[in-house]
Design a protein around this motif. Structure first.
Motif, mmCIF file in Angstrom:
data_model
loop_
_atom_site.group_PDB
_atom_site.id
_atom_site.type_symbol
_atom_site.label_atom_id
_atom_site.label_comp_id
_atom_site.label_asym_id
_atom_site.label_seq_id
_atom_site.Cartn_x
_atom_site.Cartn_y
_atom_site.Cartn_z
ATOM 1 N N GLY A 47 0.851 -1.180 0.000
ATOM 2 C CA GLY A 47 0.000 0.000 0.000
ATOM 3 C C GLY A 47 0.886 1.228 0.000
ATOM 4 N N GLU A 48 0.315 2.371 -0.355
ATOM 5 C CA GLU A 48 1.120 3.583 -0.489
ATOM 6 C C GLU A 48 0.367 4.789 0.049
ATOM 7 O OE1 GLU A 48 3.575 6.018 -4.010
ATOM 8 O OE2 GLU A 48 2.385 4.229 -4.486
ATOM 9 N N ALA A 49 1.046 5.565 0.874
ATOM 10 C CA ALA A 49 0.515 6.844 1.346
ATOM 11 C C ALA A 49 1.211 7.946 0.568
ATOM 12 C CB ALA A 49 0.771 7.009 2.844
ATOM 13 N N ALA A 50 0.421 8.753 -0.142
ATOM 14 C CA ALA A 50 1.005 9.742 -1.055
ATOM 15 C C ALA A 50 0.327 11.100 -0.912
ATOM 16 C CB ALA A 50 0.907 9.235 -2.489
ATOM 17 N N PRO A 51 0.451 11.751 0.242
ATOM 18 C CA PRO A 51 -0.154 13.081 0.396
ATOM 19 C C PRO A 51 0.365 14.045 -0.673
ATOM 20 C CG PRO A 51 0.673 12.258 2.499
ATOM 21 C CD PRO A 51 1.187 11.340 1.448
ATOM 22 N N LEU A 52 -0.521 14.899 -1.144
ATOM 23 C CA LEU A 52 -0.150 15.830 -2.210
ATOM 24 C C LEU A 52 -0.835 17.165 -1.958
ATOM 25 C CD1 LEU A 52 1.377 16.221 -4.895
ATOM 26 C CD2 LEU A 52 -0.678 15.426 -6.086
ATOM 27 N N GLU A 58 -3.428 16.334 4.952
ATOM 28 C CA GLU A 58 -2.300 15.906 5.767
ATOM 29 C C GLU A 58 -0.999 15.950 4.970
ATOM 30 O OE1 GLU A 58 -4.185 11.949 4.341
ATOM 31 O OE2 GLU A 58 -4.774 14.032 4.735
ATOM 32 N N ASN A 59 0.121 16.026 5.683
ATOM 33 C CA ASN A 59 1.419 15.963 5.027
ATOM 34 C C ASN A 59 2.047 14.592 5.259
ATOM 35 O OD1 ASN A 59 2.770 15.982 7.588
ATOM 36 N ND2 ASN A 59 2.708 18.217 7.626
ATOM 37 N N ILE A 60 3.211 14.380 4.703
ATOM 38 C CA ILE A 60 3.826 13.054 4.761
ATOM 39 C C ILE A 60 4.196 12.658 6.182
ATOM 40 C CG2 ILE A 60 6.182 13.858 4.330
ATOM 41 C CD1 ILE A 60 4.533 10.669 2.884
ATOM 42 N N ASP A 61 4.649 13.603 7.000
ATOM 43 C CA ASP A 61 5.013 13.282 8.383
ATOM 44 C C ASP A 61 3.794 12.822 9.172
ATOM 45 O OD1 ASP A 61 7.694 13.957 7.980
ATOM 46 O OD2 ASP A 61 7.360 16.063 8.513
ATOM 47 N N GLN A 62 2.693 13.518 8.983
ATOM 48 C CA GLN A 62 1.467 13.135 9.688
ATOM 49 C C GLN A 62 0.962 11.771 9.231
ATOM 50 O OE1 GLN A 62 -0.637 16.662 8.440
ATOM 51 N NE2 GLN A 62 -0.497 17.609 10.466
ATOM 52 N N SER A 63 1.030 11.524 7.925
ATOM 53 C CA SER A 63 0.555 10.255 7.403
ATOM 54 C C SER A 63 1.418 9.098 7.902
ATOM 55 C CB SER A 63 0.556 10.288 5.865
ATOM 56 O OG SER A 63 -0.052 9.133 5.341
ATOM 57 N N GLU A 64 2.725 9.267 7.847
ATOM 58 C CA GLU A 64 3.615 8.198 8.316
ATOM 59 C C GLU A 64 3.424 7.940 9.805
ATOM 60 O OE1 GLU A 64 8.325 6.863 8.418
ATOM 61 O OE2 GLU A 64 7.756 8.763 7.461
ATOM 62 N N ALA A 65 3.291 8.997 10.578
ATOM 63 C CA ALA A 65 3.083 8.838 12.024
ATOM 64 C C ALA A 65 1.797 8.066 12.311
ATOM 65 C CB ALA A 65 3.047 10.204 12.702
ATOM 66 N N ALA A 66 0.738 8.364 11.564
ATOM 67 C CA ALA A 66 -0.538 7.674 11.757
ATOM 68 C C ALA A 66 -0.418 6.189 11.406
ATOM 69 C CB ALA A 66 -1.622 8.340 10.915
ATOM 70 N N ILE A 67 0.322 5.887 10.357
ATOM 71 C CA ILE A 67 0.522 4.491 9.968
ATOM 72 C C ILE A 67 1.292 3.737 11.049
ATOM 73 C CG2 ILE A 67 1.718 2.974 8.326
ATOM 74 C CD1 ILE A 67 1.141 5.168 6.191
ATOM 75 N N ARG A 68 2.379 4.326 11.513
ATOM 76 C CA ARG A 68 3.198 3.661 12.535
ATOM 77 C C ARG A 68 2.417 3.491 13.843
ATOM 78 N NH1 ARG A 68 8.310 2.823 11.039
ATOM 79 N NH2 ARG A 68 9.103 3.979 9.226
#
Length: 330
Positions: A47-52, A58-68
């Motif tokens: 799967g891929e999180a690709a904020p744009l 959301e930005n990439i830091d927020q998305s990655e933090a939510a995933i982790r």
């Protein structure tokens, strides 16, 4: 289903062969997060999180933090709130489960779905001549639908480019435009009127905001497509209530993954809107999920905007082959 034995969460930077210029700005590089779920049978789902910017809040830091955070919880209570994080987790599990059943994802979702679907090509030449050259190349490759970004510069230049492409490819090829909300409503109506001779399939986001889109749609000579102005289910419901568009541009990676995409597609179809599945200019991990969803849901007309992997200098996944304007699913 076999249990997940390994979770990998990695950040990457996507680079594009040439700048993608839109009313939201210029895109040459962007970070994404890839989720890989493996079992003890050798299957791995991605799967891929690709904020744009302009399409997700959301930005990439927020998305990655939510995933982790979601994977670190002993018993997660529902999916993450952030759509791109949810899309990455959702997509990885769907991909893994399909492999565990020995099926392509589109067959896992719908056993009667086709393994090929027509796709639209985004052309991005920096000059009119370059745009025409790319349009002719895509036509020779068998594509039946082209998309051009407008609104980043002067409308006079946009008009020249659209006219040149239409003249070059002839009248049988579908041509759609995307202004990414660049014009105010009155300006959009004036510009759309000047585009009348070029037989557009539709124009995406000629103005920003659902009320403005509803105003433009009432006076437009072409169908209007709603995209980033309706970035979630609540936005789509409001777009339907206001009459903001004839089509809904559905980006599974932006709206929250396949489960939410299914809800959105159903809502739009019940309201009489056409649904166009497109990528978020992510890698093939995200593009494939969108393509399998489009096949399973029967969303191939208008052609999905999924021929975007070739815009990357290096892909993170294995791109689905495209031949004669059709993408093959495996």
């Amino acid at each position: 289903m076999t249990e997940v034995t390994r979770v990998e969460i990695t950040r990457h930077v996507l680079s594009y062969c040439s700048p993608i210029v839109t009313a939201h700005g210029q895109l040459l590089q962007r970070p994404v997060v890839v989720v890989a779920l493996s079992d003890d049978q050798g299957n791995t789902g991605f799967g891929e999180a690709a904020p744009l910017n302009g399409f997700t809040t959301e930005n990439i830091d927020q998305s990655e933090a939510a995933i982790r955070q979601w994977f670190s919880a002993d018993q997660p209570e529902g999916p993450p709130d952030l759509p791109t994080a949810r899309a990455a987790i959702d997509g990885a599990f769907f991909d893994l489960h399909a492999q565990q059943r020995g099926l392509s994802l589109h067959q896992h979702l719908n056993s009667e779905s086709p393994s090929r679907l027509p796709v639209a090509a985004l052309i991005t030449g920096s000059s009119t001549d370059a745009l025409v050259e790319q349009a002719l190349q895509r036509q020779a490759e068998g594509f039946a639908t082209l998309k051009i970004k407008v609104g980043a510069g002067s409308f006079a230049v946009d008009l020249e480019r659209v006219a040149a492409v239409r003249s070059a490819v002839g009248g049988r090829m579908a041509l759609r435009l995307d202004a990414n909300g660049a014009w105010c409503p009155d300006e959009a109506l004036r510009n759309i009127e000047k585009l009348f001779p070029f037989s557009l399939e539709f124009i995406e986001e000629p103005t920003a905001g659902l009320a403005g889109l509803a105003k433009v749609r009432k006076g437009a000579v072409f169908p209007i497509a709603v995209d980033e102005s309706a970035g979630d289910l609540a936005g789509l419901r409001r777009a339907i209530d206001l009459g903001s568009g004839d089509f809904f541009i559905l980006k599974p990676s932006a709206i929250g993954g396949l489960v939410v995409a299914e809800q959105a597609a159903t809502m739009a179809a019940q309201a009489g809107l056409g649904v166009v599945v497109t990528s978020l200019l992510e890698s093939s991990h995200g593009i494939k999920l969108a393509a399998h969803f489009a096949s399973a849901r029967g969303l191939s007309d208008p052609a999905p905007g999924l021929a975007t992997a070739e815009l990357l200098t290096q892909d993170l996944g294995c791109p689905s082959p495209i031949s004669n304007g059709h993408l093959s699913l495996t």
